[in-house]
Design an enzyme around this catalytic site. Structure first.
Site, mmCIF file in Angstrom:
data_model
loop_
_atom_site.group_PDB
_atom_site.id
_atom_site.type_symbol
_atom_site.label_atom_id
_atom_site.label_comp_id
_atom_site.label_asym_id
_atom_site.label_seq_id
_atom_site.Cartn_x
_atom_site.Cartn_y
_atom_site.Cartn_z
ATOM 1 N N GLU A 1 1.771 45.123 9.947
ATOM 2 C CA GLU A 1 2.640 46.256 10.262
ATOM 3 C C GLU A 1 3.016 46.178 11.744
ATOM 4 O O GLU A 1 2.151 45.930 12.591
ATOM 5 C CB GLU A 1 1.890 47.558 10.006
ATOM 6 C CG GLU A 1 2.772 48.729 9.684
ATOM 7 C CD GLU A 1 3.023 48.898 8.190
ATOM 8 O OE1 GLU A 1 3.662 49.889 7.812
ATOM 9 O OE2 GLU A 1 2.587 48.031 7.397
ATOM 10 N N LYS B 1 -9.984 49.754 -0.200
ATOM 11 C CA LYS B 1 -9.841 48.507 -0.956
ATOM 12 C C LYS B 1 -11.193 48.079 -1.524
ATOM 13 O O LYS B 1 -12.230 48.232 -0.868
ATOM 14 C CB LYS B 1 -9.325 47.382 -0.054
ATOM 15 C CG LYS B 1 -7.988 47.656 0.585
ATOM 16 C CD LYS B 1 -7.602 46.567 1.578
ATOM 17 C CE LYS B 1 -6.306 46.897 2.297
ATOM 18 N NZ LYS B 1 -5.963 45.904 3.338
ATOM 19 N N ASP C 1 2.209 35.947 36.100
ATOM 20 C CA ASP C 1 3.585 35.461 36.280
ATOM 21 C C ASP C 1 3.605 34.097 36.970
ATOM 22 O O ASP C 1 4.432 33.231 36.642
ATOM 23 C CB ASP C 1 4.405 36.457 37.093
ATOM 24 C CG ASP C 1 4.712 37.721 36.307
ATOM 25 O OD1 ASP C 1 4.583 37.704 35.069
ATOM 26 O OD2 ASP C 1 5.069 38.733 36.942
ATOM 27 N N LYS D 1 -4.348 53.553 7.632
ATOM 28 C CA LYS D 1 -3.059 53.205 7.025
ATOM 29 C C LYS D 1 -1.985 53.357 8.101
ATOM 30 O O LYS D 1 -1.584 54.466 8.435
ATOM 31 C CB LYS D 1 -2.754 54.103 5.832
ATOM 32 C CG LYS D 1 -1.459 53.755 5.111
ATOM 33 C CD LYS D 1 -1.238 54.661 3.916
ATOM 34 C CE LYS D 1 0.055 54.313 3.194
ATOM 35 N NZ LYS D 1 1.252 54.534 4.039
ATOM 36 N N ASP E 1 -0.784 41.090 37.203
ATOM 37 C CA ASP E 1 0.516 40.684 36.664
ATOM 38 C C ASP E 1 1.118 39.563 37.514
ATOM 39 O O ASP E 1 1.744 38.637 36.981
ATOM 40 C CB ASP E 1 1.472 41.878 36.631
ATOM 41 C CG ASP E 1 1.083 42.911 35.581
ATOM 42 O OD1 ASP E 1 0.206 42.602 34.751
ATOM 43 O OD2 ASP E 1 1.650 44.014 35.600
ATOM 44 N N TYR E 2 0.926 39.658 38.818
ATOM 45 C CA TYR E 2 1.466 38.643 39.720
ATOM 46 C C TYR E 2 0.853 37.271 39.413
ATOM 47 O O TYR E 2 1.571 36.260 39.356
ATOM 48 C CB TYR E 2 1.191 39.018 41.169
ATOM 49 C CG TYR E 2 1.497 37.911 42.156
ATOM 50 C CD1 TYR E 2 2.805 37.629 42.543
ATOM 51 C CD2 TYR E 2 0.466 37.122 42.687
ATOM 52 C CE1 TYR E 2 3.090 36.606 43.424
ATOM 53 C CE2 TYR E 2 0.740 36.093 43.561
ATOM 54 C CZ TYR E 2 2.046 35.839 43.930
ATOM 55 O OH TYR E 2 2.323 34.814 44.796
ATOM 56 N N GLU E 3 -0.456 37.245 39.206
ATOM 57 C CA GLU E 3 -1.132 35.975 38.923
ATOM 58 C C GLU E 3 -0.691 35.416 37.569
ATOM 59 O O GLU E 3 -0.489 34.203 37.412
ATOM 60 C CB GLU E 3 -2.642 36.175 38.954
ATOM 61 C CG GLU E 3 -3.180 36.421 40.370
ATOM 62 C CD GLU E 3 -4.632 36.843 40.373
ATOM 63 O OE1 GLU E 3 -5.382 36.381 41.250
ATOM 64 O OE2 GLU E 3 -5.021 37.648 39.499
ATOM 65 N N GLU F 1 -9.938 51.434 5.946
ATOM 66 C CA GLU F 1 -9.287 51.186 7.241
ATOM 67 C C GLU F 1 -8.081 52.101 7.392
ATOM 68 O O GLU F 1 -7.573 52.635 6.396
ATOM 69 C CB GLU F 1 -8.865 49.719 7.331
ATOM 70 C CG GLU F 1 -7.845 49.332 6.285
ATOM 71 C CD GLU F 1 -7.826 47.844 5.979
ATOM 72 O OE1 GLU F 1 -6.786 47.220 6.258
ATOM 73 O OE2 GLU F 1 -8.818 47.310 5.444
#
Length: 414
Positions: A200, A325, A63, A141, A59-61, A139
Site C-alpha cells: 500500500e 489472517k 548529498d 489495515k 543531509d549534507y553528508e 496487523e
C-alpha cells in the site's frame, strides 16, 4: 537487515568515502574500487532514513555521497547498474501506463464490524480446515493505494496498481522514486527467484497536512484525504513530481513466489505469514513487522483489534481497521477464496467517525436513470482524515422525517 557489526562497518565506510571527491579518482580503475561501497552505503542510509526514520548522517553528508556517485556514473556510464540509487528517477515523461496481469489475483477482503463477525469467521475457518485451534496474525489495515511489486533475480522489475484485481496499470517508473521500495533485495538467499508482493502506498498524516497547507497557499485545490493524494500521485506522468510527494510504501503480503525450478514456495519454504513479514523487513522493506501480532486464538485477536482501535489516532498513517489472517500459509489452498475475497483473511473495520458541522445549502443531483437525489452542502469538516463537504440526504421523506433545514447543525458519520 543489518547486524550491529555490519552497521559499524558501513558507518566507517561512510567516513572514508566522505573524504573522497571526483577529482581524487584519476582513472576508471580508481572509480571501480569504490563504486560498489558507495552504492552500498547510500542504500544503507536510505534504509536508515526512509524505513527506520533514524538517520545517522546529515543531509549534507548524504548529498555529498550521492553527488559523488552521480559524478562517477556520468564520467563512466558503463559502471551504471539497474539497482543504482541514481536510477530511481528517470528522465522524461510517462506517456501511458500499460496494462499488466498480476502474477496472483489482488482480491478484496471480507469486512467485519464487531466481535460476533470475527467469531463467525473463526468458526468457518475451523469448519473448513477441521482444526480445533487456529493461529492468526493481526496487523493494521492501511488506508492507501494498493500496489503489487515484482522482483526477479533480486531486482525490482515491475510495479502495478491493483486495477480490477486481475489486471493493473504498470506504474514502475513512479514506484521506483519511492525510497521505501528497494531497487534490489537479496531474495536469492531464501531460494527465491521470482516474487510478487502486495503493498500500500501512503502519505504520513503530518506530511499530508503540510502538503495541503502548501496547496492552499498556492491557490490549488486541496486533497480530500491521504489515500486520494497517494493514489493521484501514482498516476502523475512526471516521476520527478511523484518524488516530491513524500510517498511511502508498506508491504504486507507475499502473493506469489517460486524458486529457480518454478516450485511454489508459499506454504513450503515460507510457512508462516508472520515470518514472511519479518523476512521482508529484514530485506529492507517497510512492513508491519513491529505492529503485527501472532494470536493463539480468536479471543486474543479481538483483544488486539480493540487495543488498536483505541490508539489509531496516534499512529502516523491512516488506518481504517485491522487485518486478521490465518498465520499458517499451508492452509490457504484448503480454505480457498471466493471471486471477491480469500477465506483465510478478514478485515475488522473500526467504528465509523463522527463530527458536527453546519448544513449551508441543498442541491439536487439527477442520476443516469433520472432519479433525483438531494445533496446537503456542508461547512467542510474533517472526519477520520477526510474533508467532508457534501452528503446525500437520501430523499424527500428522509428530509421530512429528520426535519432537516438549512442552517442546522448536523452530525455527520463516515
Amino acid at each position: 537487515m543489518y547486524t550491529k557489526e555490519q552497521e559499524k562497518q558501513l558507518i566507517e565506510k561512510t567516513r572514508q568515502l566522505l573524504k573522497i571527491s571526483i577529482e581524487d579518482l584519476k582513472t576508471k580503475e580508481d572509480a571501480e574500487k569504490i563504486i560498489n561501497d558507495l552504492r552500498e552505503v547510500i542504500k544503507y542510509h536510505d534504509w536508515k532514513y526512509y524505513v527506520l526514520a533514524n538517520p545517522v548522517i546529515s543531509d549534507y553528508e548524504y548529498d555529498k555521497l550521492f553527488h559523488l556517485l552521480v559524478s562517477i556514473e556520468k564520467k563512466y556510464p558503463e559502471l551504471i547498474t539497474a539497482d543504482s540509487p541514481t536510477q530511481r528517477v528517470p528522465s522524461g515523461l510517462i506517456k501511458e501506463f500499460p496494462k499488466v496481469k498480476h502474477l496472483a489475483p489482488m482480491l478484496s477482503l471480507e469486512n467485519s464490524y464487531n466481535e460476533e463477525d470475527l467469531r463467525d469467521f473463526d468458526r468457518r475457518v475451523k469448519e473448513i480446515t477441521g482444526l480445533d485451534e487456529i493461529e492468526y496474525s493481526v496487523e493494521p489495515k492501511f488506508d492507501g493505494a494498493g500496489i503489487a511489486l515484482v522482483y526477479e533475480n533480486n531486482l525490482f522489475v515491475r510495479g502495478a496498481t491493483r486495477g480490477d484485481g486481475a489486471v493493473g496499470d504498470d506504474i514502475t517508473p513512479n514506484l521506483k522514486v519511492i525510497r521505501t521500495i528497494p531497487l534490489s533485495a537479496d531474495f536469492e538467499k531464501y531460494g527465491i527467484k521470482t516474487i510478487e508482493i502486495r503493498g500500500e502506498v501512503l502519505i504520513n498524516k503530518e506530511l499530508f497536512k503540510k502538503i495541503n497547507q502548501e496547496r492552499l497557499e498556492e491557490g490549488l485545490p486541496l486533497f480530500a484525504n491521504p489515500r486520494n493524494a497517494a493514489a493521484g500521485s501514482l498516476r502523475l506522468q512526471n516521476p520527478k513530481e511523484v518524488a516530491k510527494r513524500g510517498l511511502e510504501a508498506f508491504v504486507y503480503q507475499i502473493t506469489y513466489t517460486v524458486d529457480e525450478n518454478e516450485n511454489n514456495l508459499l506454504g513450503t519454504k515460507l510457512k508462516k505469514h508472520s515470518e514472511s513479514i519479518k523476512m521482508l523487513y529484514e530485506l529492507g522493506f517497510k512492513s508491519p513487522y513491529k505492529e503485527i501480532k501472532v494470536c493463539k486464538n480468536i479471543d486474543e485477536v479481538i483483544d488486539y483489534c480493540n487495543q488498536w482501535q483505541e490508539k489509531r489516532d496516534s499512529y502516523p498513517y491512516e488506518i481504517d481497521g485491522m487485518v486478521v489472517k490465518v498465520n499458517d500459509i499451508s492452509l490457504y489452498d484448503t480454505l480457498g477464496a471466493t471471486s471477491h475475497h480469500p477465506r483465510w483473511a478478514i478485515a475488522y473495520k473500526f467504528q465509523a467517525r463522527q463530527a458536527t458541522t453546519k448544513l449551508i445549502d441543498v442541491v439536487f443531483q439527477v442520476g443516469r436513470t433520472g432519479a433525483i437525489t438531494p445533496v446537503g452542502k456542508l461547512e467542510p469538516v474533517e472526519i477520520g482524515g477526510v474533508v467532508v463537504s457534501s452528503v446525500s440526504l437520501i430523499n424527500e421523506d428522509f428530509i421530512k422525517e429528520k426535519d432537516i433545514r438549512i442552517g442546522d447543525l448536523v452530525l455527520v458519520e463516515r
